[in-house]
Scaffold this active site. Structure first.
Site, PDB file in Angstrom:
ATOM      1  N   ASP A 136       0.858  -1.184   0.000  1.00  0.00           N
ATOM      2  CA  ASP A 136       0.000   0.000   0.000  1.00  0.00           C
ATOM      3  C   ASP A 136       0.901   1.243   0.000  1.00  0.00           C
ATOM      4  O   ASP A 136       2.124   1.168   0.157  1.00  0.00           O
ATOM      5  CB  ASP A 136      -0.982  -0.016   1.167  1.00  0.00           C
ATOM      6  CG  ASP A 136      -2.236   0.804   0.832  1.00  0.00           C
ATOM      7  OD1 ASP A 136      -2.174   1.626  -0.104  1.00  0.00           O
ATOM      8  OD2 ASP A 136      -3.272   0.648   1.505  1.00  0.00           O
TER       9      ASP A 136
HETATM   10  C1  BGC Z   1      -5.150   3.027  -0.029  1.00  0.00           C
HETATM   11  C2  BGC Z   1      -5.303   1.936  -1.069  1.00  0.00           C
HETATM   12  C3  BGC Z   1      -5.146   2.515  -2.449  1.00  0.00           C
HETATM   13  C4  BGC Z   1      -3.817   3.231  -2.536  1.00  0.00           C
HETATM   14  C5  BGC Z   1      -3.558   3.819  -3.907  1.00  0.00           C
HETATM   15  C6  BGC Z   1      -3.931   3.865  -0.253  1.00  0.00           C
HETATM   16  O1  BGC Z   1      -3.895   4.973   0.560  1.00  0.00           O
HETATM   17  O2  BGC Z   1      -5.123   2.425   1.249  1.00  0.00           O
HETATM   18  O3  BGC Z   1      -6.543   1.309  -0.921  1.00  0.00           O
HETATM   19  O4  BGC Z   1      -5.241   1.492  -3.403  1.00  0.00           O
HETATM   20  O5  BGC Z   1      -3.814   4.282  -1.600  1.00  0.00           O
HETATM   21  O6  BGC Z   1      -4.367   4.889  -4.168  1.00  0.00           O
END
Ligand code: BGC
Length: 733
Positions: free
Chosen positions: A276
């Protein structure tokens, strides 16, 4: 001895078994920085989904230092970035470009929690397919969806993004969504690689607070939080993203046991693990890595292939190599997985195919129609006293509330490429699509804040109309990531507004329908008590207004069923239907039993609850055979009659209850659902098959067991036990 001629090798031809694969060839040529580039994903800046905003990546793409991007839209910009990688970098390796297409790309469908309310596998697949087609036509190849975190705590904002409270339901949605996004195979020009996230057990964050620690038992992990991921892997999901959180002390980004042993080993996941956003860097703040090199080493050893936005692999892995924390082989394994995904997506042979064919207006129009019909089916009618809905004999309608004329808010959290004005508001939809009804509008208040100055004008409107519709709830950014709420009630002055309208309207004998927009069940017992009709609209997306008009006019009978229990008080949280029994079940006559002194145990609305315009009655439950072995199948039938005056859709839920087992089993376990549409007076028979093997559970040692004995079969319209028909089946060894 005859002399054998030496085998001749035609120029340009090598027998297949001796040919080097493209990936082998690239692996021979790549330098360490180029390899680390393939393990790096950087944000391009269209959408901001995390704390660090990257600068210009163009030079890094040309040098091969960035191999993957997120947050970029449009065929023009995407192809330009792709061109830099393919035509200007030394090895010409294409970029993998992804975006969070969570509930639609430009056309928005209901938020995932709202879609869960459909209880319809085909519909789940259909909207994922439609979103993939639209996003691929925009040039994208990867979506960070489906989000599969079970949530039993409405304080947690990400409840909006997931499947609700039930693990079995989560698994059904996982399979349907992966099928939809990945379509006919990753190589198809209209397919996206899906990403099952956030692995795993992100939902039970401490006190419902975003990014907080998670501490749960191994049983809860395996019974509640892993099944949806196992189902996604079984459906062939191409990528998985670990959760930001730590689980019992070990951050998921470094959780070797769960990522390597369970996900890859036990479930057989052979795709790409993408961290993440900045999660590898955050291992330092979690307190398990001293610096970026240690953080990168932990993540790589746990099996994470792509580092999203921490720059830990590029900066940390060379140091980690020097310190002997990782091996070149570990880096190569990750690089090979990334290259293999790019190959599966056919990016090497045709890097520009996604985004090369603009969509025609007909395709776009068909998608809007789908969005409208899905939205109308995702809304859940929680209450409908004296047939307040559909609207009848209404010539003038007052549409009151801060969410009535708020197209941008209708997107809900995560709107991908959905522009603010791309949604039809409730006001626009009702004004356009309620024939013969004049719609008067007053916002009454803002969504948040404490300005009550506009309430009087809204209340005054009640005098001039036949019925009132209140549009209340949260703003789009009040759920989703980083949107925990300690008091998930109506925000700002909205309760004051609603009560003033209810007082005035009821004083004149006029009915009030409240439409609630939210990314979670809101705690609104007072509103449920006072409103004549209550409709949970979640966030319905682009076609919100027309879909609600369809419901209000009676063209569509509501058929959504809540995938989460609605609490009546925050103190009941976590509240869910699958609780295990107490040794002292609640008994109002006995003080020493499992209950509250101040509120009932029962929720405001149980899981599965949802009304339609018909009056649907389930009866005559049949379960056959009486007994079954592990390899057998239990056949369940129930009759459903529509005793009302409108056509309606009924959802039949199948639960089981294993009353006596070596491990205490939940009071209800969801095993199936089916839908039937019935005209007034019509009776239909719903059939559900349950393979007996699904009644296995994890024994005391957490290994699956099939225990002989009696199991209750419970069938009905929701998880309220008092409304379920009860049969049974005997399991034989
Ligand atoms: C979120 C994810 C997301 C990623 C990319 C993160 O802050 O937890 O769910 O896919 O950002 O945008």
């Amino acid at each position: 001895m005859p002399v054998r001629a030496a085998p001749t090798i035609m120029p340009g031809y090598l027998p297949r078994k001796y040919a080097m694969s493209r990936i082998d060839e690239l692996m021979c040529k790549m330098t360490l920085p180029e390899k680390l580039g393939q393990l790096t994903m950087t944000a391009a800046g269209y959408a901001v989904t995390g704390p660090i905003i990257a600068g210009d990546s163009t030079e890094a793409i040309k040098t091969g230092a960035i191999g993957n991007l997120l947050n970029l839209i449009g065929p023009g910009p995407i192809h330009e970035m792709q061109r830099l990688a393919v035509e200007e970098s030394r090895l010409g390796i294409p970029l993998l470009i992804g975006l969070d297409i969570i509930h639609g790309h430009r056309t928005l469908f209901p938020i995932p929690l709202g879609e869960a309310a459909l209880f319809d596998r085909d519909a789940w697949t259909l909207t994922a397919r439609a979103s993939a087609v639209e996003a691929a036509a925009d040039g994208l190849a990867l979506t960070f969806a489906p989000m599969l975190d079970v949530s039993r705590d409405p304080r947690w904002g990400r409840t909006a993004e997931g499947p609700g409270e039930d693990p079995w339901l989560g698994a059904q949605i996982a399979a349907a969504k992966v099928r939809g996004f990945q379509g006919g195979g990753l190589a198809c020009a209209d397919s996206l690689a899906a990403c099952a996230k956030h692995f795993c057990a992100y939902g039970p964050v401490t006190a419902g607070r975003e990014y907080a620690a998670v501490d749960i038992s191994e049983r809860t992990l395996r019974e509640i939080h892993l099944p949806a991921f196992a189902a996604a892997v079984k459906a062939g999901v191409a990528t998985v993203m670990p959760a930001f959180t730590d689980l019992n002390g070990i951050p998921m980004t470094a959780h070797t046991a769960l990522l390597r042993d369970t996900l890859r080993g036990e479930f057989g996941f052979d795709g790409v693990l993408i961290s993440d956003y900045n999660a590898i860097g955050e291992l330092i703040r979690h307190g398990v890595a001293a610096d970026l090199a240690e953080a990168a080493a932990l993540a790589l050893k746990a099996g994470i292939d792509i580092d999203m936005m921490a720059d830990a692999y590029r900066k940390g892995l060379p140091v980690a190599l020097e310190r002997g924390l990782v091996t070149m082989e570990q880096i190569d394994t990750a690089v090979r997985r990334v290259l293999a995904l790019k190959e599966r997506l056919d990016l090497f042979d045709d890097p520009y195919r996604r985004g090369s064919q603009p969509e025609d207006q007909e395709t776009v129009g068909r998608r809007r129609l789908l969005a409208r019909s899905i939205a109308a089916r995702a809304a859940v009618l929680l209450k409908n006293d004296r047939d307040t809905l559909p609207l009848a004999k209404v010539r003038r309608l007052a549409l009151i509330g801060p969410l009535a004329d708020a197209p941008a808010e209708m997107r809900g959290p995560w709107w991908a490429a959905g522009v603010p004005e791309g949604q039809v508001s409730v006001l626009a939809g009702l004004s356009r699509e309620l024939e013969g009804i004049e719609v008067l509008h007053a916002p009454g208040s803002a969504i948040v804040g404490d300005d009550c100055g506009h309430i009087a004008a809204a209340v005054e409107l009640c005098d001039h109309v036949d019925a009132i519709v209140l549009c209340l709830g949260e703003g789009a950014n009040m759920s989703g990531e980083a949107a925990s709420r300690a008091c998930p009630e109506l925000p700002g002055p909205q309760r004051t507004l609603a009560e003033a309208v209810l007082d005035r309207a009821h004083g004149m004998g006029k009915r009030v329908t409240a439409i609630l927009f939210s990314g979670r069940p809101l705690i609104v017992p007072w509103l449920a008590e006072r409103a004549d009709a209550l409709l949970a609209a979640w966030f319905l997306g682009s076609e919100t207004g027309p879909a609600l008009a369809d419901i209000l006019a009676g063209r569509v009978s509501p058929s959504g069923r809540t995938p989460v229990t609605w609490p009546r008080a925050l103190g009941q949280v976590p509240i869910f239907f699958g609780q295990r029994p107490s040794g002292r079940p609640a008994d109002p006559k006995d003080h020493f039993t499992s209950k509250y002194l101040d509120v009932p145990n029962e929720p405001l609305y149980p899981f599965g609850h949802g009304l339609g315009y018909g009056r649907l009655v389930q009866s005559n439950l049949r379960v056959a055979p009486d007994s079954v072995t592990e390899s057998g199948t239990i056949e369940v039938k129930v009759d459903v009659t529509n005793e009302g005056a409108h056509s309606a859709v009924e959802t039949v839920f199948l639960f089981t209850r294993d009353k006596l087992a070596s491990v205490a089993r939940p009071l209800l376990e969801l095993r199936g659902f089916a839908k039937v549409e019935l005209r007034p007076g019509e009776t239909g028979t719903v059939r559900l098959s349950l393979p007996a093997a699904e009644l296995r559970f994890l024994g005391a040692d957490l290994a699956p067991v099939f225990e002989p004995g009696e199991v209750e079969i419970l069938v009905g319209p929701c998880a309220d036990r008092s409304r379920l028909l009860v049969g049974s089946v005997r399991l034989l060894a």
